[in-house]
Motif scaffolding. Structure first.
Motif, PDB file in Angstrom:
ATOM      1  N   UNK A   1      -0.793   5.480   0.719  1.00 49.48           N
ATOM      2  CA  UNK A   1      -1.604   6.431   1.485  1.00 49.48           C
ATOM      3  C   UNK A   1      -3.053   6.485   1.010  1.00 49.48           C
ATOM      4  N   UNK A   2      -3.321   6.003  -0.225  1.00 50.19           N
ATOM      5  CA  UNK A   2      -4.643   6.161  -0.833  1.00 50.19           C
ATOM      6  C   UNK A   2      -5.020   7.639  -0.905  1.00 50.19           C
TER       7      UNK A   2
ATOM      8  N   UNK B   1      -6.863   1.733  -6.118  1.00 52.91           N
ATOM      9  CA  UNK B   1      -7.538   1.146  -4.963  1.00 52.91           C
ATOM     10  C   UNK B   1      -7.083  -0.290  -4.692  1.00 52.91           C
ATOM     11  N   UNK B   2      -6.900  -1.076  -5.743  1.00 58.62           N
ATOM     12  CA  UNK B   2      -6.490  -2.466  -5.552  1.00 58.62           C
ATOM     13  C   UNK B   2      -5.105  -2.552  -4.924  1.00 58.62           C
ATOM     14  N   UNK B   3      -4.176  -1.743  -5.430  1.00 59.35           N
ATOM     15  CA  UNK B   3      -2.821  -1.748  -4.855  1.00 59.35           C
ATOM     16  C   UNK B   3      -2.850  -1.236  -3.414  1.00 59.35           C
TER      17      UNK B   3
ATOM     18  N   UNK C   1      -5.240  -1.636  -1.220  1.00 58.90           N
ATOM     19  CA  UNK C   1      -5.718  -2.702  -0.342  1.00 58.90           C
ATOM     20  C   UNK C   1      -4.607  -3.711  -0.051  1.00 58.90           C
ATOM     21  N   UNK C   2      -3.770  -3.984  -1.050  1.00 60.04           N
ATOM     22  CA  UNK C   2      -2.649  -4.888  -0.819  1.00 60.04           C
ATOM     23  C   UNK C   2      -1.644  -4.258   0.148  1.00 60.04           C
ATOM     24  N   UNK C   3      -1.382  -2.961  -0.014  1.00 63.65           N
ATOM     25  CA  UNK C   3      -0.440  -2.291   0.885  1.00 63.65           C
ATOM     26  C   UNK C   3      -0.991  -2.180   2.304  1.00 63.65           C
ATOM     27  N   UNK C   4      -2.313  -2.084   2.437  1.00 63.46           N
ATOM     28  CA  UNK C   4      -2.893  -2.087   3.786  1.00 63.46           C
ATOM     29  C   UNK C   4      -2.537  -3.370   4.524  1.00 63.46           C
ATOM     30  N   UNK C   5      -2.599  -4.505   3.813  1.00 65.41           N
ATOM     31  CA  UNK C   5      -2.253  -5.782   4.440  1.00 65.41           C
ATOM     32  C   UNK C   5      -0.754  -5.835   4.766  1.00 65.41           C
ATOM     33  N   UNK C   6       0.059  -5.342   3.848  1.00 66.75           N
ATOM     34  CA  UNK C   6       1.498  -5.358   4.075  1.00 66.75           C
ATOM     35  C   UNK C   6       1.909  -4.436   5.215  1.00 66.75           C
TER      36      UNK C   6
END
Length: 454
Positions: free
Chosen positions: A375-376, A422-424, A426-431
């Motif tokens: 969710x960030x 934040x890095x994780x 961004x990866x979850x956004x792609x997933x």
């Protein structure tokens, strides 16, 4: 003298009972699992025998046995049961036939009078109220779906499709249902005469006990049915990304996103196959986000509109083990609810500042961190739940506080906060793009399999 309340949460998998003081501090608790549902044929899902009432009696007795005080110190009871169930009762309030689970196909259709022994038709909360108090009275806030209720007025419609004398009297959350009868006292260990107060549907009671109270907070309810929820004063009709349910505050509403059927049941099923939950959580925390390419499709119970769907794991290539399987399910839950929650926020014209997480899954640190990263947003453990929400309704009914807001402020305490990376994220956004589109590919496959297996 200390004052105590007893909160009952009769859920889909177990009955939980907790004794709270007036500040929301738990002093004794017990949990009794429900027996497996009877499923004699496709579409039929029933609670066996009198399992709901039996489990409430056993859990209440166990909680009172571990309570340092006396049962006579219990000033009131808040009663919460599973929503969307249907109970058919004889004239004395006992069951004329097994309670239909919310998973039974018949509860999605209007009641059909086929059993001459049936005198009353109610939700499970009405049935337990009748057993507990002898009164044919129930909370209005546990009647949704095909029930003949006006969701604007919280009252039965003028011409219900069930004869009016077969329906219970309706009251609002926090109002008196009745008092514990001598028979119920013998069954539960509670003193006869203790007042029993109405709550709402189990999701709304959980939201109250979790401290949900504004439109900029999202609550993830990690139960057998998983959903994202927020709250407001409008009864929103015909929304696309959510639906308006009754809240546990009278004449307010709980907005629920699309959810996951058998959500945490799937986690329990996987845990039973793979081993100890603590070990699985610890191992899943060592797996990188994305589970090395393993994706879970969470349709262990297919939705009504797509009965051909099935659950699946996709992407095995030899790198993955039991911890990957477990993490893939947790990620699928978080990413699905992130997409559904954001869609609900957009339709409501709001934005969520934080995420509360309730239910058994909130105890998992790896699950909480996945939620925060997906969710960030800060993810906070909701310290209460339906048991505390039930106790809050009893406290309001007893007049201990000036209303629900005051009771929640006094009895609910914020839990541990997990900060997003934040890095994780961004990866979850792609997933999340994968999770959003994956059924476009699996639906044709499962439709074909359904045809082949006929």
């Amino acid at each position: 003298m200390a004052r105590y309340l007893l909160g009952i949460d009769n859920g889909s998998q177990s009955t939980k009972v907790t004794v709270f003081d007036e500040h929301g501090v738990p002093h004794a608790k017990a949990r009794v699992p429900l027996r497996p549902n009877d499923t004699p044929q496709p579409g039929v899902v029933e609670h066996p025998d009198d399992d709901l009432w039996d489990s409430i009696g056993a859990a209440t007795r166990a909680a009172l046995e571990s309570f340092d005080g006396s049962p006579a110190d219990i000033a009131g009871v808040g009663l919460c049961t599973i929503r969307f169930c249907r109970a058919m009762l004889r004239a004395d309030g006992t069951l004329a036939q097994p309670v239909l689970s919310w998973m039974d196909e018949r509860v999605s259709r209007p009641y059909e009078p086929v059993n001459p022994d049936v005198r009353y038709v109610s939700a499970s909360s009405g049935y337990i109220t009748a057993r507990m108090t002898g009164q044919f009275r129930d909370t209005a806030a546990n009647y949704q779906g095909v029930w003949p209720i006006d969701t604007d007025t919280w009252a039965w419609v003028d011409e219900p499709d069930i004869p009016r004398d077969m329906l219970f009297e309706l009251v609002s959350p926090g109002e008196l249902l009745g008092t514990v009868t001598a028979e119920a006292a013998a069954h539960t260990g509670l003193p006869a005469g203790v007042p029993v107060f109405a709550t709402a549907n189990d999701k709304a009671v959980e939201a109250l006990g979790s401290g949900l109270g504004d439109e900029r907070t999202l609550l993830l309810s990690l139960g057998t049915y998983i959903a994202g929820m927020t709250t407001g004063a409008r009864n929103v009709h015909d929304a696309k990304a959510f639906w308006s349910n009754f809240a546990c505050r009278p004449h307010e509403y709980l907005y629920e996103s699309h959810g996951i059927r058998r959500g945490m049941w799937t986690v329990s099923w996987l845990r039973d196959l793979l081993g100890d939950e603590d070990r699985l959580n610890a191992g899943a925390a060592t797996v990188a986000p994305g589970s090395d390419g393993l994706i879970a499709v969470l349709d262990w119970l297919a939705p009504v509109e797509a009965p051909q769907r099935r659950g699946a794991f996709l992407g095995f290539d030899g790198r993955q083990g039991r911890f990957h399987l477990y993490r893939a399910v947790l990620e699928a839950i978080a990413l699905t609810l992130c997409g559904n929650g954001n869609a609900m926020a957009a339709e409501l014209g709001t934005e969520f500042d934080r995420v509360l997480v309730s239910g058994g899954g909130a105890g998992s640190e790896v699950m909480m961190q996945i939620v925060a990263d997906a969710f960030d947003r800060p993810a906070l453990r909701a310290p209460g739940g339906a048991e505390l929400g039930s106790a809050i309704c009893a406290a309001v009914g007893l007049g201990w506080y000036g209303g629900f807001d005051e009771a929640v402020a006094e009895m609910v305490r914020p839990g541990t906060e997990f900060v997003p990376d934040r890095t994780r994220h961004e990866q979850y956004q792609r997933l999340q793009q994968v999770h959003r589109q994956i059924r476009d590919y699996t639906d044709p496959l499962f439709s074909w399999l359904a045809e082949v297996q006929r």
